[in-house]
Design an enzyme around this catalytic site. Structure first.
Site, short mmCIF file in Angstrom:
data_model
loop_
_atom_site.label_atom_id
_atom_site.label_comp_id
_atom_site.label_asym_id
_atom_site.label_seq_id
_atom_site.Cartn_x
_atom_site.Cartn_y
_atom_site.Cartn_z
N ASN A 12 0.87 -1.18 0.00
CA ASN A 12 0.00 0.00 0.00
C ASN A 12 0.90 1.23 0.00
OD1 ASN A 12 -1.80 2.04 0.48
ND2 ASN A 12 -2.41 1.33 2.52
N LYS A 14 0.04 4.25 -0.19
CA LYS A 14 -0.61 5.42 0.43
C LYS A 14 -0.43 6.64 -0.49
CE LYS A 14 -0.15 3.14 4.83
NZ LYS A 14 -0.03 3.23 6.28
N HIS A 100 -9.42 0.94 4.96
CA HIS A 100 -8.14 1.13 5.66
C HIS A 100 -8.36 2.01 6.88
CE1 HIS A 100 -4.05 2.37 6.54
NE2 HIS A 100 -3.66 1.29 5.88
N GLY A 177 2.85 2.29 10.78
CA GLY A 177 3.79 3.40 10.64
C GLY A 177 4.51 3.76 11.93
N SER A 216 3.75 -2.13 10.20
CA SER A 216 5.21 -2.14 10.39
C SER A 216 5.87 -3.45 9.95
CB SER A 216 5.58 -1.82 11.84
OG SER A 216 5.18 -0.49 12.15
P1 13P Z 1 3.23 0.42 7.62
O1 13P Z 1 3.77 -0.85 7.02
O2 13P Z 1 3.92 1.64 7.15
O3 13P Z 1 3.12 0.31 9.11
O4 13P Z 1 1.73 0.58 7.08
C1 13P Z 1 0.86 -0.49 7.15
C2 13P Z 1 -0.37 -0.17 6.39
O5 13P Z 1 -1.14 0.70 6.78
C3 13P Z 1 -0.62 -0.92 5.15
O6 13P Z 1 -1.91 -0.71 4.69
#
Ligand code: 13P
Length: 263
Positions: A12, A14, A100, A177, A216
Site C-alpha cells: 500500500n 498510500k 483502511h 507506521g 510495520s
Molecule cells: P506500515 O507498514 O507503514 O506500518 O503501514 C501499514 C499499512 O497501513 C498498510 O496498509
C-alpha cells in the site's frame, strides 16, 4: 501460512509515488517478484498512477497485480473527487483496498460504508482487500476482539459474495507506521479469531479467504509473522516504497510456501 491458500504480499503506497516515480517503483517490484511463482504480489499506487503503472506492468508481462486504495460505491454521478469501480477497472486495477484505518479514522468511513464499497467492488469485478483493526485505546481497554469482530461481521455478507477472492487484512492501528509490530503469536490469535468469524458465516469462505497482517511489516520481521498458520500474507506500507525490501518480504513468503508444500 496454510498451503491451501496462496500467499499474497500487497504494497500500500498510500499518498506516495503518484507519478513517474510510481512507474519506476512498480517496475522494480516486477523485477524483484519475477521469479516468485508461489506468491501473489500486488501494488496499490495512488489513483493518479494507476493507469500508468498498470500499463507498464502489462507491457512487461508482469504478474504483479494492481490495487486501488479506495473507491466509491456508486458507478457514476455527482460525487466530486470520487472514483468508481468501473473507472478503476478501466485504469487497470483488479484489486481494491477497502476500509483502511486511515480512511476510517481520517475520512469518517463507517462499517456500513465499507460494506457498500465491498458490494461495489464485487459488482465491478474488483477483488476487495478489507482492512480491520483496533486502535491503541481500544486495545488498552481490552476491546481488540470485539472491535475486530464488529468490523468483520459488518463485512462478511459482502465478503461471502466475493467468494474466495476477498481478502481481510488485520492491521492494528497502533502498529501502522510506528515500527511497533504485533508479535507473531498475538497476530496469529487475532487471525484465528477472524477465520472463526468467517467460518460461522460460511465454512468454505473461512478456508478460502486469505488473511493478511499489516502494521510495520519489514523484511526483518516478516518471517515470524508469515510462518503463522492463519497469516496468509502481508499488507505492507512504508516498506513497500523500497522495491528491494518489499521483494525480500515476497521472497520470504515464497520460501515458506515452498516449505509448506514439501511438508
Ligand atoms: P506500515 O507498514 O507503514 O506500518 O503501514 C501499514 C499499512 O497501513 C498498510 O496498509
Amino acid at each position: 501460512m496454510d498451503p491451501l491458500r496462496r500467499p499474497l504480499i500487497a504494497g500500500n503506497w498510500k499518498m506516495n509515488a503518484g507519478g513517474s516515480d510510481g512507474c519506476d517503483l512498480a517496475l522494480a517490484v516486477a523485477r524483484a517478484a519475477a521469479e516468485l511463482d508461489e506468491v501473489d504480489v500486488v501494488v496499490a499506487p495512488p489513483f493518479t498512477a494507476l493507469a500508468a503503472v498498470s500499463n507498464e506492468l502489462y507491457n512487461k508481462k508482469s504478474e504483479v497485480g494492481v490495487a486501488a486504495q479506495n473507491l466509491h460505491w456508486e458507478e457514476s454521478g455527482a460525487f466530486t473527487g470520487e472514483v468508481s469501480a468501473p473507472m478503476l477497472r478501466v485504469a487497470g486495477a483488479t484489486w481494491v483496498i477497502i476500509g483502511h484505518s486511515e480512511r476510517r479514522q481520517l475520512f469518517g468511513e463507517t462499517d456500513e460504508m465499507v460494506a457498500k464499497k465491498i458490494a461495489a467492488a464485487n459488482a465491478g469485478g474488483l477483488k476487495p482487500i478489507v482492512c480491520v483493526g483496533e486502535t491503541l485505546a481500544e486495545r488498552e481497554a481490552g476491546e481488540t476482539l470485539a472491535v475486530v469482530a464488529r468490523q468483520v461481521k459488518a463485512a462478511v455478507i459482502e465478503l461471502g459474495r466475493a467468494g474466495g477472492e476477498g481478502v481481510v487484512a488485520y492491521e492494528p492501528v497502533w502498529a501502522i507506521g510506528t515500527g511497533k509490530v504485533a508479535s507473531p503469536e498475538d497476530a496469529q490469535e487475532i487471525h484465528a479469531a477472524i477465520r472463526k468469524l468467517l467460518a460461522e458465516a460460511d465454512a468454505e469462505l473461512a478456508v478460502t479467504t486469505r488473511l493478511l497482517y499489516g502494521g510495520s511489516v519489514k523484511a526483518n520481521n516478516a518471517e515470524g509473522l508469515l510462518a503463522q498458520l492463519d497469516i496468509d500474507g502481508a499488507l505492507v506500507g512504508g516498506a513497500a516504497l523500497d522495491a528491494d525490501g518489499f521483494g525480500k518480504i515476497a521472497e520470504i513468503a515464497a520460501k515458506l510456501a515452498r516449505q509448506g508444500k514439501t511438508e
